[in-house]
Design a protein around this motif. Structure first.
Motif, PDB file in Angstrom:
ATOM      1  N   ALA A 167       3.939  -2.640  -4.775  1.00  0.00           N
ATOM      2  CA  ALA A 167       3.944  -3.023  -3.338  1.00  0.00           C
ATOM      3  C   ALA A 167       5.459  -3.584  -3.077  1.00  0.00           C
ATOM      4  O   ALA A 167       6.056  -3.071  -2.317  1.00  0.00           O
ATOM      5  CB  ALA A 167       3.038  -4.118  -3.065  1.00  0.00           C
ATOM      6  N   SER A 216       8.324  -1.582  -0.997  1.00  0.00           N
ATOM      7  CA  SER A 216       8.687  -2.281   0.231  1.00  0.00           C
ATOM      8  C   SER A 216      10.281  -2.235   0.332  1.00  0.00           C
ATOM      9  O   SER A 216      10.958  -1.895   1.334  1.00  0.00           O
ATOM     10  CB  SER A 216       8.180  -3.595   0.451  1.00  0.00           C
ATOM     11  OG  SER A 216       6.888  -3.488   0.487  1.00  0.00           O
ATOM     12  N   CYS A 217      10.587  -2.428  -1.147  1.00  0.00           N
ATOM     13  CA  CYS A 217      12.347  -2.395  -0.990  1.00  0.00           C
ATOM     14  C   CYS A 217      12.932  -1.034  -1.049  1.00  0.00           C
ATOM     15  O   CYS A 217      14.292  -1.054  -0.983  1.00  0.00           O
ATOM     16  CB  CYS A 217      12.819  -3.297  -2.650  1.00  0.00           C
ATOM     17  SG  CYS A 217      12.268  -4.923  -2.441  1.00  0.00           S
ATOM     18  N   ASN A 243      11.897   0.989   0.975  1.00  0.00           N
ATOM     19  CA  ASN A 243      11.746   1.397   2.233  1.00  0.00           C
ATOM     20  C   ASN A 243      10.851   2.487   2.312  1.00  0.00           C
ATOM     21  O   ASN A 243      10.876   3.398   3.425  1.00  0.00           O
ATOM     22  CB  ASN A 243      13.033   1.638   3.088  1.00  0.00           C
ATOM     23  CG  ASN A 243      13.759   0.381   3.164  1.00  0.00           C
ATOM     24  OD1 ASN A 243      13.453  -0.842   3.579  1.00  0.00           O
ATOM     25  ND2 ASN A 243      15.160   0.668   2.979  1.00  0.00           N
ATOM     26  N   TRP A 265       7.300   2.083   2.180  1.00  0.00           N
ATOM     27  CA  TRP A 265       6.203   1.467   2.901  1.00  0.00           C
ATOM     28  C   TRP A 265       6.519   0.074   3.131  1.00  0.00           C
ATOM     29  O   TRP A 265       7.570  -0.587   2.677  1.00  0.00           O
ATOM     30  CB  TRP A 265       5.025   1.196   1.797  1.00  0.00           C
ATOM     31  CG  TRP A 265       3.911   1.398   2.458  1.00  0.00           C
ATOM     32  CD1 TRP A 265       3.274   0.505   2.907  1.00  0.00           C
ATOM     33  CD2 TRP A 265       2.834   2.365   2.473  1.00  0.00           C
ATOM     34  NE1 TRP A 265       1.763   0.900   3.285  1.00  0.00           N
ATOM     35  CE2 TRP A 265       1.593   2.232   3.227  1.00  0.00           C
ATOM     36  CE3 TRP A 265       2.933   3.829   2.068  1.00  0.00           C
ATOM     37  CZ2 TRP A 265       0.580   2.981   3.257  1.00  0.00           C
ATOM     38  CZ3 TRP A 265       1.815   4.806   2.460  1.00  0.00           C
ATOM     39  CH2 TRP A 265       0.674   4.400   3.220  1.00  0.00           C
ATOM     40  N   ASP A 266       5.947  -0.636   4.090  1.00  0.00           N
ATOM     41  CA  ASP A 266       6.259  -1.855   4.632  1.00  0.00           C
ATOM     42  C   ASP A 266       4.873  -2.872   4.216  1.00  0.00           C
ATOM     43  O   ASP A 266       4.139  -3.324   5.093  1.00  0.00           O
ATOM     44  CB  ASP A 266       6.486  -1.744   6.085  1.00  0.00           C
ATOM     45  CG  ASP A 266       6.996  -3.158   6.632  1.00  0.00           C
ATOM     46  OD1 ASP A 266       7.292  -3.750   5.943  1.00  0.00           O
ATOM     47  OD2 ASP A 266       6.604  -3.285   7.770  1.00  0.00           O
ATOM     48  N   PHE A 267       4.977  -3.259   2.857  1.00  0.00           N
ATOM     49  CA  PHE A 267       3.964  -4.153   2.547  1.00  0.00           C
ATOM     50  C   PHE A 267       4.558  -5.625   2.573  1.00  0.00           C
ATOM     51  O   PHE A 267       3.800  -6.534   3.188  1.00  0.00           O
ATOM     52  CB  PHE A 267       3.485  -4.022   1.034  1.00  0.00           C
ATOM     53  CG  PHE A 267       2.834  -2.819   0.750  1.00  0.00           C
ATOM     54  CD1 PHE A 267       1.599  -2.620   1.158  1.00  0.00           C
ATOM     55  CD2 PHE A 267       3.492  -1.740   0.057  1.00  0.00           C
ATOM     56  CE1 PHE A 267       0.862  -1.327   0.980  1.00  0.00           C
ATOM     57  CE2 PHE A 267       2.787  -0.516  -0.190  1.00  0.00           C
ATOM     58  CZ  PHE A 267       1.361  -0.250   0.137  1.00  0.00           C
ATOM     59  N   VAL A 268       5.509  -5.939   2.125  1.00  0.00           N
ATOM     60  CA  VAL A 268       6.310  -7.241   2.289  1.00  0.00           C
ATOM     61  C   VAL A 268       7.611  -6.819   2.693  1.00  0.00           C
ATOM     62  O   VAL A 268       8.262  -6.021   2.583  1.00  0.00           O
ATOM     63  CB  VAL A 268       6.236  -8.079   0.877  1.00  0.00           C
ATOM     64  CG1 VAL A 268       4.705  -8.305   0.673  1.00  0.00           C
ATOM     65  CG2 VAL A 268       6.861  -7.349  -0.181  1.00  0.00           C
ATOM     66  N   THR A 269       8.332  -7.976   3.280  1.00  0.00           N
ATOM     67  CA  THR A 269       9.798  -7.876   3.238  1.00  0.00           C
ATOM     68  C   THR A 269      10.569  -8.017   1.848  1.00  0.00           C
ATOM     69  O   THR A 269      10.291  -8.796   1.064  1.00  0.00           O
ATOM     70  CB  THR A 269      10.356  -9.218   4.418  1.00  0.00           C
ATOM     71  OG1 THR A 269      10.104 -10.198   3.666  1.00  0.00           O
ATOM     72  CG2 THR A 269       9.698  -8.807   5.481  1.00  0.00           C
ATOM     73  N   CYS A 270      11.570  -7.411   1.694  1.00  0.00           N
ATOM     74  CA  CYS A 270      12.559  -7.376   0.496  1.00  0.00           C
ATOM     75  C   CYS A 270      13.237  -8.444   0.501  1.00  0.00           C
ATOM     76  O   CYS A 270      14.695  -8.263   0.493  1.00  0.00           O
ATOM     77  CB  CYS A 270      12.936  -6.097   0.356  1.00  0.00           C
ATOM     78  SG  CYS A 270      13.376  -5.817  -1.389  1.00  0.00           S
ATOM     79  N   GLY A 287       9.589 -12.857   1.416  1.00  0.00           N
ATOM     80  CA  GLY A 287       8.355 -11.687   1.154  1.00  0.00           C
ATOM     81  C   GLY A 287       7.735 -11.902  -0.492  1.00  0.00           C
ATOM     82  O   GLY A 287       6.822 -11.505  -0.650  1.00  0.00           O
TER      83      GLY A 287
END
Length: 96
Positions: free
Chosen positions: A51, A55-56, A58, A60-65, A69
């Motif tokens: 996840a 996310s990192c 870019n 998918w947007d599970f958590v902020t990198c 996050g």
């Protein structure tokens, strides 16, 4: 749905799979209690790291990198681990 809730649901599904999926459950039952917990935690860690990686990247947007996050991901991992262990204890099939 909050990330912690989603992670808890995923952890319960993982627990049910290790309890009831033919083949997987048979191999899992041969492990002692400590190894069972470590396998579950490793599976959850792989999902959490995936996840974060998605996310990192870019994709998918599970958590902020960023630091917040990652802290949210650690909290979510802990919630998932607790839900996973509780679900396994409550749903494992009765021994013959």
């Amino acid at each position: 749905m909050k990330p912690e809730t989603l992670a808890a649901v995923a952890a319960v599904i993982l627990s049910l799979a290790f309890s009831y999926v033919p083949g997987l459950s048979d191999k899992f039952e041969t492990l002692d209690g400590t190894h069972k917990r470590l396998v579950m935690l490793a599976c959850l860690a792989v999902v959490a790291l995936a996840a974060l990686g998605l996310s990192c990247a870019n994709l998918w947007d599970f958590v902020t990198c960023d630091k917040s996050g990652i802290l949210q991901l650690v909290e979510t991992f802990i919630a998932a681990a607790v839900a996973n262990q509780a679900a396994y204890l409550l749903t494992k099939p009765a021994e013959a």
